[in-house]
Design a protein around this motif. Structure first.
Motif, PDB file in Angstrom:
ATOM      1  N   ILE A 115      -2.157   1.026 -28.003  1.00 46.82           N
ATOM      2  CA  ILE A 115      -3.272   1.802 -27.459  1.00 46.82           C
ATOM      3  C   ILE A 115      -4.183   2.280 -28.591  1.00 46.82           C
ATOM      4  N   ALA A 116      -3.566   2.780 -29.678  1.00 43.47           N
ATOM      5  CA  ALA A 116      -4.357   3.255 -30.805  1.00 43.47           C
ATOM      6  C   ALA A 116      -5.142   2.112 -31.448  1.00 43.47           C
ATOM      7  N   ALA A 117      -4.501   0.952 -31.582  1.00 44.12           N
ATOM      8  CA  ALA A 117      -5.154  -0.194 -32.221  1.00 44.12           C
ATOM      9  C   ALA A 117      -6.307  -0.726 -31.385  1.00 44.12           C
ATOM     10  N   LEU A 118      -6.159  -0.681 -30.061  1.00 51.53           N
ATOM     11  CA  LEU A 118      -7.178  -1.244 -29.172  1.00 51.53           C
ATOM     12  C   LEU A 118      -8.236  -0.230 -28.744  1.00 51.53           C
ATOM     13  N   SER A 119      -7.997   1.048 -29.043  1.00 49.94           N
ATOM     14  CA  SER A 119      -8.939   2.072 -28.593  1.00 49.94           C
ATOM     15  C   SER A 119     -10.304   1.922 -29.247  1.00 49.94           C
ATOM     16  N   GLY A 120     -10.333   1.344 -30.455  1.00 52.07           N
ATOM     17  CA  GLY A 120     -11.610   1.119 -31.128  1.00 52.07           C
ATOM     18  C   GLY A 120     -12.462   0.080 -30.420  1.00 52.07           C
ATOM     19  N   PRO A 121     -11.986  -1.169 -30.316  1.00 56.19           N
ATOM     20  CA  PRO A 121     -12.798  -2.203 -29.666  1.00 56.19           C
ATOM     21  C   PRO A 121     -13.013  -1.987 -28.173  1.00 56.19           C
ATOM     22  N   VAL A 122     -12.064  -1.352 -27.478  1.00 56.47           N
ATOM     23  CA  VAL A 122     -12.182  -1.185 -26.027  1.00 56.47           C
ATOM     24  C   VAL A 122     -12.974   0.063 -25.653  1.00 56.47           C
ATOM     25  N   LEU A 123     -12.674   1.191 -26.304  1.00 56.40           N
ATOM     26  CA  LEU A 123     -13.298   2.459 -25.938  1.00 56.40           C
ATOM     27  C   LEU A 123     -14.320   2.955 -26.962  1.00 56.40           C
ATOM     28  N   GLY A 124     -14.423   2.258 -28.086  1.00 52.12           N
ATOM     29  CA  GLY A 124     -15.366   2.684 -29.107  1.00 52.12           C
ATOM     30  C   GLY A 124     -14.909   3.906 -29.876  1.00 52.12           C
ATOM     31  N   GLU A 125     -13.604   4.198 -29.854  1.00 55.21           N
ATOM     32  CA  GLU A 125     -13.083   5.353 -30.583  1.00 55.21           C
ATOM     33  C   GLU A 125     -12.843   4.991 -32.051  1.00 55.21           C
ATOM     34  N   ARG A 126     -12.924   5.986 -32.903  1.00 56.02           N
ATOM     35  CA  ARG A 126     -12.705   5.764 -34.330  1.00 56.02           C
ATOM     36  C   ARG A 126     -11.222   5.930 -34.652  1.00 56.02           C
ATOM     37  N   VAL A 127     -10.668   4.931 -35.316  1.00 58.24           N
ATOM     38  CA  VAL A 127      -9.272   4.981 -35.753  1.00 58.24           C
ATOM     39  C   VAL A 127      -9.268   5.028 -37.275  1.00 58.24           C
ATOM     40  N   GLY A 128      -8.830   6.143 -37.836  1.00 60.24           N
ATOM     41  CA  GLY A 128      -8.847   6.330 -39.285  1.00 60.24           C
ATOM     42  C   GLY A 128      -7.761   5.546 -40.002  1.00 60.24           C
ATOM     43  N   TRP A 129      -7.837   5.583 -41.334  1.00 58.65           N
ATOM     44  CA  TRP A 129      -6.899   4.793 -42.138  1.00 58.65           C
ATOM     45  C   TRP A 129      -5.458   5.268 -41.977  1.00 58.65           C
ATOM     46  N   ARG A 130      -5.274   6.571 -41.740  1.00 59.38           N
ATOM     47  CA  ARG A 130      -3.904   7.076 -41.577  1.00 59.38           C
ATOM     48  C   ARG A 130      -3.244   6.470 -40.344  1.00 59.38           C
ATOM     49  N   ARG A 131      -3.996   6.436 -39.250  1.00 61.36           N
ATOM     50  CA  ARG A 131      -3.433   5.858 -38.022  1.00 61.36           C
ATOM     51  C   ARG A 131      -3.243   4.355 -38.161  1.00 61.36           C
ATOM     52  N   TRP A 132      -4.161   3.682 -38.887  1.00 60.93           N
ATOM     53  CA  TRP A 132      -3.962   2.249 -39.102  1.00 60.93           C
ATOM     54  C   TRP A 132      -2.695   1.981 -39.917  1.00 60.93           C
ATOM     55  N   CYS A 133      -2.420   2.839 -40.899  1.00 61.01           N
ATOM     56  CA  CYS A 133      -1.171   2.691 -41.676  1.00 61.01           C
ATOM     57  C   CYS A 133       0.040   2.887 -40.773  1.00 61.01           C
ATOM     58  N   ALA A 134      -0.041   3.884 -39.871  1.00 61.29           N
ATOM     59  CA  ALA A 134       1.065   4.121 -38.945  1.00 61.29           C
ATOM     60  C   ALA A 134       1.235   2.945 -37.991  1.00 61.29           C
ATOM     61  N   ILE A 135       0.130   2.375 -37.531  1.00 64.71           N
ATOM     62  CA  ILE A 135       0.183   1.228 -36.621  1.00 64.71           C
ATOM     63  C   ILE A 135       0.862   0.041 -37.308  1.00 64.71           C
ATOM     64  N   LEU A 136       0.460  -0.226 -38.549  1.00 64.63           N
ATOM     65  CA  LEU A 136       1.061  -1.336 -39.298  1.00 64.63           C
ATOM     66  C   LEU A 136       2.545  -1.080 -39.543  1.00 64.63           C
ATOM     67  N   ALA A 137       2.896   0.165 -39.883  1.00 67.08           N
ATOM     68  CA  ALA A 137       4.312   0.498 -40.098  1.00 67.08           C
ATOM     69  C   ALA A 137       5.105   0.319 -38.809  1.00 67.08           C
ATOM     70  N   GLY A 138       4.493   0.711 -37.693  1.00 68.09           N
ATOM     71  CA  GLY A 138       5.170   0.553 -36.404  1.00 68.09           C
ATOM     72  C   GLY A 138       5.449  -0.901 -36.087  1.00 68.09           C
ATOM     73  N   PHE A 139       4.518  -1.762 -36.399  1.00 80.88           N
ATOM     74  CA  PHE A 139       4.744  -3.173 -36.097  1.00 80.88           C
ATOM     75  C   PHE A 139       5.722  -3.826 -37.069  1.00 80.88           C
ATOM     76  N   VAL A 140       5.861  -3.245 -38.255  1.00 85.06           N
ATOM     77  CA  VAL A 140       6.964  -3.660 -39.131  1.00 85.06           C
ATOM     78  C   VAL A 140       8.295  -3.331 -38.444  1.00 85.06           C
TER      79      VAL A 140
END
Length: 298
Positions: A115-140
């Motif tokens: 949801i966090a990863a797709l919220s940018g392209p779908v809803l136009g929300e801003r996802v900062g670098w901290r959340r992107w790091c968490a998203i990448l860690a989660g997928f690890v």
């Protein structure tokens, strides 16, 4: 509202969310049991029939009744939401039967990250670098969950991830329609849209049930209604951002049911991966809450 009242509401919301996760975990255990003997489409269809009846009763008791509940600014998206949730549940229950509750829930726990990863392209929300790091860690963590074992070489290993993706899209659409539709309207369309979709998908799979299984089916329908009622109450008394992290307890309850009642095992890589996924998910929820507080009201 006073700070003490806010604290009491948050505490009540947390306990309601804990109860919700327990009820939903029991529901998943019953679904796993029934889907081992009956078509998944049939089990989910009957469940949605009762859920649709439940939302109609709830809507009739609200101000404006059914007439108000059916009025939406997004009829197509609302119908799509209901259908998506129904299909997601079918996929998820199929994962219970093939992979078990433990591994299915461990991988499914990645849906907040999606949801966090797709919220940018779908809803136009801003996802900062901290959340992107968490998203990448989660997928690890997800990769660790799907590591060595028979399941990793089977397409079934991707089933809970597909369910997580479908649920993430459902969640994003829910947030989108919430811009103009009341939550009660979305809730009504979820039940009705899902029931219609499952009737189309499942009516051809309808078959007689044994007496004991009819009792289990009735209990499944009751848990579906009770779980959603508890969830409504939880979000009614407390902020979503304060109680949403506790939704991860469903992974704990479902894993316990899988181990105790279905003789499943918790592999080391699954435990480690699930821990990473949950930690990353809780962090993204916390960052979302921080960002919401920093954004000035319009």
């Amino acid at each position: 509202m006073t700070p003490n009242a806010t604290a009491q509401n948050t505490r009540a919301g947390i306990w309601l969310m804990v109860a919700t996760t327990l009820v939903f975990a029991v529901q998943d255990g019953i679904s796993r049991h029934l889907a081992a003997s009956y078509p998944v489409q049939m089990v989910v269809m009957i469940r949605f029939w009762f859920f649709a009846a439940f939302v109609m009763v709830m809507a009739a008791r609200q101000k404006g009744g059914l007439r108000a509940a059916v009025k939406t600014h997004y009829p197509v998206l609302q119908a799509l939401r209901g259908a998506l949730l129904a299909v997601e549940i079918c996929v998820f229950v199929a994962g219970f039967v093939t992979l078990g509750l433990v591994e299915s829930h461990a991988a499914f726990a990645s849906y907040p990250l999606l949801i966090a990863a797709l919220s940018g392209p779908v809803l136009g929300e801003r996802v900062g670098w901290r959340r992107w790091c968490a998203i990448l860690a989660g997928f690890v963590g997800v990769v660790i969950i799907l590591q060595p074992g028979v399941a990793v070489f089977s397409p079934w290993a991707l089933v809970p991830l597909l369910a997580a993706l479908l649920f993430a899209v459902y969640g994003l659409l829910t947030r989108y329609v919430a811009r103009r539709d009341d939550p009660a309207v979305s809730y009504f369309w979820t039940g009705i849209g899902g029931a219609v979709a499952m009737t189309v998908l499942g009516i051809g799979h309808l078959q007689p049930m044994a007496g004991p299984d009819m009792a289990w089916m009735a209990l499944l329908c009751c848990t579906a209604c009770l779980g959603h009622w508890l969830l409504i109450r939880a979000f009614a008394v407390a902020e979503a951002s304060a109680i949403q992290p506790f939704a991860y307890l469903q992974l704990v309850w479902a894993s316990g049911i899988g181990v105790v009642l279905f003789a499943e095992t918790v592999r080391t890589n699954v435990a480690i991966g699930a821990g990473i996924v949950v930690t990353a998910g809780v962090f993204t929820l916390w960052r979302q809450r921080v960002r919401a507080r920093q954004t000035p009201a319009c």
